[in-house]
Each structure stands twice: as C-alpha cells, then as structure tokens.
Design a protein around this motif. Structure first.
Motif, PDB file in Angstrom:
ATOM      1  N   ILE A   1       0.823  -1.212   0.000  1.00  0.00           N
ATOM      2  CA  ILE A   1       0.000   0.000   0.000  1.00  0.00           C
ATOM      3  C   ILE A   1       0.857   1.262   0.000  1.00  0.00           C
ATOM      4  N   GLY A   2       2.029   1.187   0.596  1.00  0.00           N
ATOM      5  CA  GLY A   2       2.922   2.345   0.625  1.00  0.00           C
ATOM      6  C   GLY A   2       3.379   2.736  -0.770  1.00  0.00           C
ATOM      7  N   ILE A   3       3.726   1.730  -1.587  1.00  0.00           N
ATOM      8  CA  ILE A   3       4.137   2.003  -2.973  1.00  0.00           C
ATOM      9  C   ILE A   3       2.990   2.599  -3.758  1.00  0.00           C
ATOM     10  N   ILE A   4       1.787   2.040  -3.576  1.00  0.00           N
ATOM     11  CA  ILE A   4       0.618   2.532  -4.307  1.00  0.00           C
ATOM     12  C   ILE A   4       0.353   3.994  -3.964  1.00  0.00           C
ATOM     13  N   VAL A   5       0.366   4.318  -2.678  1.00  0.00           N
ATOM     14  CA  VAL A   5       0.120   5.698  -2.252  1.00  0.00           C
ATOM     15  C   VAL A   5       1.215   6.619  -2.773  1.00  0.00           C
ATOM     16  N   PHE A   6       2.468   6.176  -2.701  1.00  0.00           N
ATOM     17  CA  PHE A   6       3.596   6.999  -3.148  1.00  0.00           C
ATOM     18  C   PHE A   6       3.488   7.302  -4.644  1.00  0.00           C
ATOM     19  N   VAL A   7       3.275   6.274  -5.454  1.00  0.00           N
ATOM     20  CA  VAL A   7       3.182   6.474  -6.905  1.00  0.00           C
ATOM     21  C   VAL A   7       1.980   7.332  -7.260  1.00  0.00           C
ATOM     22  N   THR A   8       0.851   7.114  -6.565  1.00  0.00           N
ATOM     23  CA  THR A   8      -0.351   7.920  -6.840  1.00  0.00           C
ATOM     24  C   THR A   8      -0.111   9.393  -6.527  1.00  0.00           C
ATOM     25  N   VAL A   9       0.524   9.660  -5.385  1.00  0.00           N
ATOM     26  CA  VAL A   9       0.809  11.047  -4.990  1.00  0.00           C
ATOM     27  C   VAL A   9       1.778  11.695  -5.983  1.00  0.00           C
ATOM     28  N   ILE A  10       2.836  10.966  -6.359  1.00  0.00           N
ATOM     29  CA  ILE A  10       3.817  11.509  -7.307  1.00  0.00           C
ATOM     30  C   ILE A  10       3.156  11.801  -8.655  1.00  0.00           C
ATOM     31  N   THR A  11       2.322  10.870  -9.137  1.00  0.00           N
ATOM     32  CA  THR A  11       1.621  11.074 -10.408  1.00  0.00           C
ATOM     33  C   THR A  11       0.690  12.278 -10.325  1.00  0.00           C
ATOM     34  N   GLY A  12      -0.008  12.416  -9.198  1.00  0.00           N
ATOM     35  CA  GLY A  12      -0.880  13.576  -9.009  1.00  0.00           C
ATOM     36  C   GLY A  12      -0.104  14.879  -9.007  1.00  0.00           C
ATOM     37  N   LEU A  13       1.053  14.879  -8.330  1.00  0.00           N
ATOM     38  CA  LEU A  13       1.882  16.095  -8.292  1.00  0.00           C
ATOM     39  C   LEU A  13       2.430  16.440  -9.676  1.00  0.00           C
ATOM     40  N   ILE A  14       2.842  15.418 -10.427  1.00  0.00           N
ATOM     41  CA  ILE A  14       3.330  15.655 -11.792  1.00  0.00           C
ATOM     42  C   ILE A  14       2.211  16.223 -12.664  1.00  0.00           C
ATOM     43  N   THR A  15       1.002  15.667 -12.517  1.00  0.00           N
ATOM     44  CA  THR A  15      -0.147  16.162 -13.277  1.00  0.00           C
ATOM     45  C   THR A  15      -0.443  17.614 -12.921  1.00  0.00           C
ATOM     46  N   LEU A  16      -0.402  17.921 -11.631  1.00  0.00           N
ATOM     47  CA  LEU A  16      -0.655  19.291 -11.182  1.00  0.00           C
ATOM     48  C   LEU A  16       0.419  20.244 -11.703  1.00  0.00           C
ATOM     49  N   PHE A  17       1.675  19.818 -11.664  1.00  0.00           N
ATOM     50  CA  PHE A  17       2.767  20.640 -12.181  1.00  0.00           C
ATOM     51  C   PHE A  17       2.579  20.893 -13.680  1.00  0.00           C
ATOM     52  N   TYR A  18       2.159  19.853 -14.397  1.00  0.00           N
ATOM     53  CA  TYR A  18       1.918  19.993 -15.841  1.00  0.00           C
ATOM     54  C   TYR A  18       0.813  21.016 -16.112  1.00  0.00           C
ATOM     55  N   LEU A  19      -0.275  20.935 -15.330  1.00  0.00           N
ATOM     56  CA  LEU A  19      -1.395  21.853 -15.541  1.00  0.00           C
ATOM     57  C   LEU A  19      -1.026  23.297 -15.212  1.00  0.00           C
ATOM     58  N   LEU A  20      -0.201  23.476 -14.179  1.00  0.00           N
ATOM     59  CA  LEU A  20       0.109  24.836 -13.726  1.00  0.00           C
ATOM     60  C   LEU A  20       1.241  25.489 -14.491  1.00  0.00           C
ATOM     61  N   PHE A  21       2.218  24.704 -14.950  1.00  0.00           N
ATOM     62  CA  PHE A  21       3.425  25.313 -15.510  1.00  0.00           C
ATOM     63  C   PHE A  21       3.762  24.909 -16.943  1.00  0.00           C
ATOM     64  N   ILE A  22       3.209  23.824 -17.432  1.00  0.00           N
ATOM     65  CA  ILE A  22       3.589  23.343 -18.768  1.00  0.00           C
ATOM     66  C   ILE A  22       2.448  23.468 -19.771  1.00  0.00           C
ATOM     67  N   ALA A  23       1.274  22.980 -19.413  1.00  0.00           N
ATOM     68  CA  ALA A  23       0.154  22.952 -20.359  1.00  0.00           C
ATOM     69  C   ALA A  23      -0.270  24.359 -20.774  1.00  0.00           C
ATOM     70  N   LYS A  24      -0.419  24.553 -22.067  1.00  0.00           N
ATOM     71  CA  LYS A  24      -0.892  25.836 -22.588  1.00  0.00           C
ATOM     72  C   LYS A  24      -2.415  25.796 -22.720  1.00  0.00           C
ATOM     73  N   PRO A  25      -3.085  26.866 -22.340  1.00  0.00           N
ATOM     74  CA  PRO A  25      -4.546  26.889 -22.522  1.00  0.00           C
ATOM     75  C   PRO A  25      -4.910  26.916 -24.004  1.00  0.00           C
ATOM     76  N   ILE A  26      -5.761  25.999 -24.412  1.00  0.00           N
ATOM     77  CA  ILE A  26      -6.203  25.913 -25.806  1.00  0.00           C
ATOM     78  C   ILE A  26      -7.667  26.363 -25.876  1.00  0.00           C
ATOM     79  N   TYR A  27      -7.918  27.350 -26.749  1.00  0.00           N
ATOM     80  CA  TYR A  27      -9.275  27.864 -26.917  1.00  0.00           C
ATOM     81  C   TYR A  27      -9.911  27.224 -28.152  1.00  0.00           C
ATOM     82  N   SER A  28     -11.164  26.862 -28.013  1.00  0.00           N
ATOM     83  CA  SER A  28     -11.894  26.221 -29.104  1.00  0.00           C
ATOM     84  C   SER A  28     -12.977  27.181 -29.613  1.00  0.00           C
ATOM     85  N   ILE A  29     -12.849  27.594 -30.883  1.00  0.00           N
ATOM     86  CA  ILE A  29     -13.815  28.497 -31.517  1.00  0.00           C
ATOM     87  C   ILE A  29     -14.575  27.708 -32.575  1.00  0.00           C
ATOM     88  N   SER A  30     -15.909  27.737 -32.506  1.00  0.00           N
ATOM     89  CA  SER A  30     -16.721  26.931 -33.421  1.00  0.00           C
ATOM     90  C   SER A  30     -17.768  27.789 -34.123  1.00  0.00           C
TER      91      SER A  30
END
Length: 668
Positions: free
Chosen positions: A26-55
C-alpha cells in the motif's frame, strides 16, 4: 519433486492473495499515486498551454430557393438543385485553396515563424503551415443526419482562432458561390452592351422596309409569307443558339480561370480536351444536327424520322460527355474535391458548347436551303424578302436580348443559389477548452492508482523479502506460531508453550530439536533460551547447544562449556550444569568452524539421547552448512522468520527440512 510442488503452489494466485499483495504494498501505491498527481498538477500549472476552441455551424441548403428556370446554367457549371454532399463540402472547407487564402489573409506564416525556434524558423514554409492547419488546428465535422457542418479551430491564441474561423467561412462561401454560379452573371454585361446597338439597327431596317413598301406597293404572295415564317423561326433559333454559345464560352473561360487559381498558376491556362474519338463524335453530331434541321423544313418534330434523328443526337451527346470526362479525369493530378468539381463542370460545359455548335451548323444549313428557294422569285420579291428577313432577324435578336435582360434583372434582385448559410456565428470564449483541469486531475489520479498497483505487483515479483505472515503461509502451506517483538517471555508465554509441546513429540531414540532462522534474527537465540529454561523448569533434563556463537549475550559464559570441550568430554554425564536440569554448550572463539560439521560432533549428539530428555541445537541462518547438516539428523526443525529480514529463498530452502515448524516474529 517437492520443490516443483512448492513452485506450482506459489503460482496459484487467488483473489485473496491479490488483496494481500495490495495491502503489503500500500505504501508504494500511495507513493506512486501522490507523485503522479503532483506531476499532473505541475503539468497543468506550468507546462500545459490553454487551448481555446472556436466553433461555427454552417447549413448546406437542401435545394435551390429559386423557383425560376435559369436555363442551362446548372448543367454548364456543374451545379444541381440538390445540396452538395456533406463529406465533399467538409473536404472543400479544408482544401488547400481555402487554407492558403486563410494563411495569406491572416499572415499565419509570420505568426508561426515567431513561435518557432531559431533553427527551424527559416525552414518553415507556407505548405507546412497549411499542413499544420489541416492536421492539427482546423476540424470540420457533420452533425448526424443533418446538412449542418461544424467548423472548429483550436489554438492557444483565442483572437487568432476566432479570425481563422471567420476567414475559413468567408473563403468557403466564396468558393461555394463560384461552384453554384449561374450563366446569367456572365451574360449580363454582354446583354447590356448589345441592346442599344440592336435597337438602333432595328429602327433603321424598319424605316427601310416602310420606305420600300410605299415606293413599290408590293403585296407578298402566300408562298413568300410561308417561307418568311419559316425563315423567321430559323433566324430566331440561330440567334438563341449563338447567344447560348457565347454564354457557354464565358463559362468555359471562367472555369479555366478558376482551375488555374486552384492549381496555383500565375496566369490563366486554357484547357481544351482533344482526342481522335472526340473529333469523330463532333463530326457525327454536326451531321445529325444538319439532318435534323433539314427534316424540320418538311416535317414537324413529332414525325418519326425527326424523332429517330433526335434520339441519335442524344446518344452522341452522351458519348461526347463520357469521352470528355475520361480525358479530364486522366489529366487530374490531385484528389482536391474543389478541383475535381471544376473539371467535371468544364467537361459538361464543353459538351454543351459542341452540341450548340452542331445545332448552329444545322440551322445555318437550313437557312442556306431557304436562300436557294428565295432565288427563284422575281428580283423585287427577293428585295422585299431580304428586307423582311433582316427586320425579322433584328426583331428576334432584340426580343431575345430584352427577355434575357429581364431574366438577369430578376436573378440579381435576390434570387438564391446553393450557398451555405452560417447558423451559429463564432464567438470568443472566456475560458479555454483545454486542458480540462478537473478531468485531467481525475485521469491523473486514476492513472496514478493504476501505475501504483502495477508498481506494487512488479515490486512483489522482484522483492525476495518476506513482509507478512500471509506470505509464509501461502509459500509453505502451513500455519505459524506467532511471537511478538520486542521479545518478552511473559508476552510470548503461549507461543513458547505451543512450541515446547511440539518438541515433546520427538521419539525416545531422537530427542534433538533444531532451531534456525531465515536470515539473521536475534530473537531466535532468545526463543531457544526460553524454551530450554521452560523445558528444564518442567523437570526435563535439557541441553542447549549454540553452534552459531550468538547465545553468549543472553547467558553466563562461566556456567556454559565450549563445543570443543563438549566434543572432547568422554562421559556425557559429567557435563557442568548451567542451572537445575539445564546444560548449555556455546561456540567460543577457540572452537573450530568445522567442528560442528564433524562426525564426532554428530556422534556426541546422538549419544546424548540416552542421558537427556530434550536437546536444542541453534544454528546460523537456514542457508548455512551447519543448518543443513543438523537438520538431517534432528527429530524436529524450527524455522524462525521475521518480516523484511527473511526471504522467499530462505523459506524454500527450509521447506526441504523434515518435521518443519514455523515461528513468526513480528511487531507487537
């Protein structure tokens, strides 16, 4: 054979085993989940560019709104009264012609160069930008079971995305108008120029005819009147045919111009399809038209002979159109739908022109035959007929031009064509469409759990350590006697009693109990010492032999004897007593490492069976030579295991020992 059975048993994983693995890791599962969540959050805040959709949504009309027949325009230009195919229109929206105009209008080449790294900036071309628009930025899709098309542009610059959608709509509608254009637009200027000229000529010829009638006082015969009526009809048909030829040639010129634009040519290239078969079909059509018009001088259109020739003419027209289509399709170099439609329209227009030319030749031949008949009349009659004929021709031309002018006036006053209509206008959104932060975080969390579970199973497969009692039970297939750590005799009294009971199950001929461990476990010595004391307290003559040399920390060395002295002692009855009913033998620094493996040591142990009630022997871990050697002649074997210290390999090694009992030491 036994080893194979162990391996087979360990591979039979149940649902309970899976849950046990997840619980252990369970320790490995929690650790990997937390790390993946932090990486996802870092990607959303600092890497991902906002894409606008015009239709924007465009509707393709199901049919033309015009209720007036505009002649051969649809045939000449390749148009139709039904809506173009939705899939075809989607391809036109994303065609090179549309996207190239968008790139040029919005200066997208410079825009993308400004966002490109220095090395690739100079290599970026207009074609690459068009390709990027086609593949990554511009999307067009049809709404299910409707004639609606949704155009979507996704970009990190919302204002530019909005401008691209507007530009695409504008350029697409312009092309749609061209593809559905009526021939009246090509004739309008021509009619406006010709009307004043024809009107003046008509006035002049009418004045001449009136003057001739006053001076000559001539009354035409019935035969002359009949000839003049026929001549008038033929002249009218000739004028209409010439006008239609003019219109068709304008259409062909316009189509050639648009084809050149689509192909990116600097100047207009005129294309005239030709082949031997095509020329033969043209000649055949001309002969049939001449034959038909000659027959019409004698018969009506309902006559069988006229109908037969008319049917042949239609067959030849179809053959000409098929041959033209074959030639133009062979010339077509790309799969651009706009270019394909233009070539199809060009083939139809050329077919119509050749048909009109053949019709004109037939009419002119019929006119020549009438001229020959008129030559039989007196000169004054011929002069009158010539003036009358010229007046008739001018009247027919004037009437045709006026009718065409009115038709054009109506068409330019608001007649609708098959032109797409914008249903939903594009607008600039306040928030970006991508990334969807909540969804991305949720996906990141799920992915983290999945990766955590995967890491847990991988770690379980590669980790040789024993982490809990369930692993021991699953691997060796038997229950354990549980001890708590830190070791305390009072807390572990029940475990000690249960262990001691197992030692009593030995026979009178072999009272040796072997205690070893899976790995270096200090509690092994404490357990062995407490078992020996408990056995002695019960009045049993007990011997405790430590071959590992680790028991010295728990006992008084002065009261114990060394292994070498034990082996050399002649009588088993003269061993010094450690305490009442308890004798202890320790391995000292002076004892040889090989002494416990000697036959003499084994013989000494066997001899003790006759003098003592219980004999405990402590060895190093189960993989040691002493443990394997001692296990062979012991009545009972006890294996002490401990989480994170014991390994699967140790347990499998111990499994081969006879009369094996498991002692599990874990935290309290």
């Amino acid at each position: 054979m036994e080893d194979k059975q162990i391996i087979q048993t360990s591979e039979e994983i149940t649902l309970s085993d899976l849950f046990q693995i997840l619980r252990r890791r369970i320790g490995i599962i929690v650790f990997v989940t937390v790390i993946t969540g932090l990486i996802t959050l870092f990607y959303l805040l600092f890497i991902a560019k906002p894409i606008y959709s015009i239709s924007a949504t465009i509707k393709i009309p199901a049919k033309s709104a015009s209720g007036i027949n505009l002649g051969a325009a649809a045939v000449l230009l390749g148009g139709s009264t039904s809506a173009p195919g939705v899939d075809e229109q989607i391809e036109i929206i994303k065609s090179r012609r549309v996207l190239k105009n968008v790139v040029n209008e919005l200066n997208l080449l410079d825009y993308f160069k400004s966002k490109t790294k220095d090395k690739a900036k100079d290599e970026l071309s207009e074609n690459q930008v068009i390709e990027k628009l086609y593949k990554d930025i511009v999307k067009a899709s049809s709404q299910k079971n409707t004639s609606l098309i949704q155009i979507t542009v996704e970009l990190d610059d919302k204002q530019l995305a909005y401008n691209i959608v507007q530009s695409i709509i504008k350029n697409y509608i312009d092309i749609a108008k061209e593809l559905n254009k009526d021939e009246n637009s090509y004739l309008y200027d021509f009619v406006q120029q010709q009307l004043p000229i024809v009107e003046k000529e008509l006035a002049e010829i009418e004045e001449k005819l009136q003057k001739f009638q006053k001076e000559k006082s001539l009354v035409p015969t019935e035969e002359v009147k009949q000839l003049m009526t026929t001549y008038s009809d033929i002249s009218k048909n000739i004028v209409n045919t010439e006008l239609n030829i003019k219109s068709t040639e304008e259409v062909i010129a316009s189509l050639n111009k648009r084809i050149s634009e689509v192909k990116g040519m600097a100047s207009t290239q005129s294309y005239t399809p030709s082949s031997r078969q095509l020329e033969e079909l043209k000649q055949q059509l001309s002969k049939l038209e001449i034959e038909r018009n000659s027959l019409l001088l004698k018969y009506t259109e309902e006559a069988p002979a006229v109908k037969e020739v008319t049917e042949k003419i239609e067959v030849v027209k179809k053959m000409i159109n098929d041959e033209l289509s074959r030639i133009t399709n062979a010339k077509l170099e790309t799969q651009d739908p706009a270019l394909s439609e233009l070539y199809a329209s060009l083939s139809k227009a050329i077919t119509e022109r050749e048909s009109l030319k053949a019709t004109l030749q037939g009419l002119q031949k019929a006119k020549e035959e009438l001229d020959k008949k008129l030559e039989k009349f007196p000169e004054i009659q011929r002069e009158y007929v010539a003036l009358q004929r010229e007046q008739t021709i001018k009247q027919q031309v004037y009437a045709t031009l006026k009718a065409k002018q009115e038709e054009l006036r109506l068409s330019t006053a608001g007649m609708n064509f098959n032109v797409p209509v914008v249903i939903d206008e594009p607008y600039i959104p306040e928030k970006p469409a991508k990334p969807n932060k909540k969804l991305t975080l949720a996906v990141g969390g799920v992915l983290g759990i999945f990766l955590g579970i995967l890491a847990a199973f991988l770690r379980e497969a590669t980790d040789q350590r024993i982490l809990d009692k369930q692993q021991v039970v699953s691997l060796l297939g038997q229950e354990t006697i549980d001890y708590t750590n830190p070791f305390d005799a009072k807390k572990n009294s029940e475990a000690l009693k249960n262990t001691l009971v197992h030692t009593f199950e030995t026979s009178d001929s072999n009272k040796i109990t072997h205690i070893t461990s899976a790995g270096k476990i200090p509690e092994k010595n404490q357990i062995a010492f407490e078992l020996a004391k408990l056995s002695a307290a019960l009045g049993r003559r007990t011997v405790l032999i430590d071959t590992a040399g680790e028991l010295g920390l728990n006992v008084s060395k002065e009261k114990a004897i060394s292994i070498s002295k034990f082996v050399s002692e002649k009588s088993d009855k003269n061993l010094p007593e450690y305490s009442e009913n308890l004798w202890i033998v320790l391995k000292t620094e002076d004892d040889s490492d090989y002494l416990t493996l000697s036959p003499k040591f084994k013989e000494k142990l066997v001899n003790l069976n006759g003098e003592y009630d219980t004999i405990f022997i402590i060895t190093l871990d189960v993989s040691s030579a002493e443990a394997k050697y001692t296990a062979e002649f012991s009545a009972k074997n006890f294996l002490v295991a401990k989480p994170k210290i014991s390994t699967k390999k140790d347990l499998l090694t111990a499994y081969t020992m006879k009369e094996l009992n498991l002692l599990w030491v874990s935290k309290d």
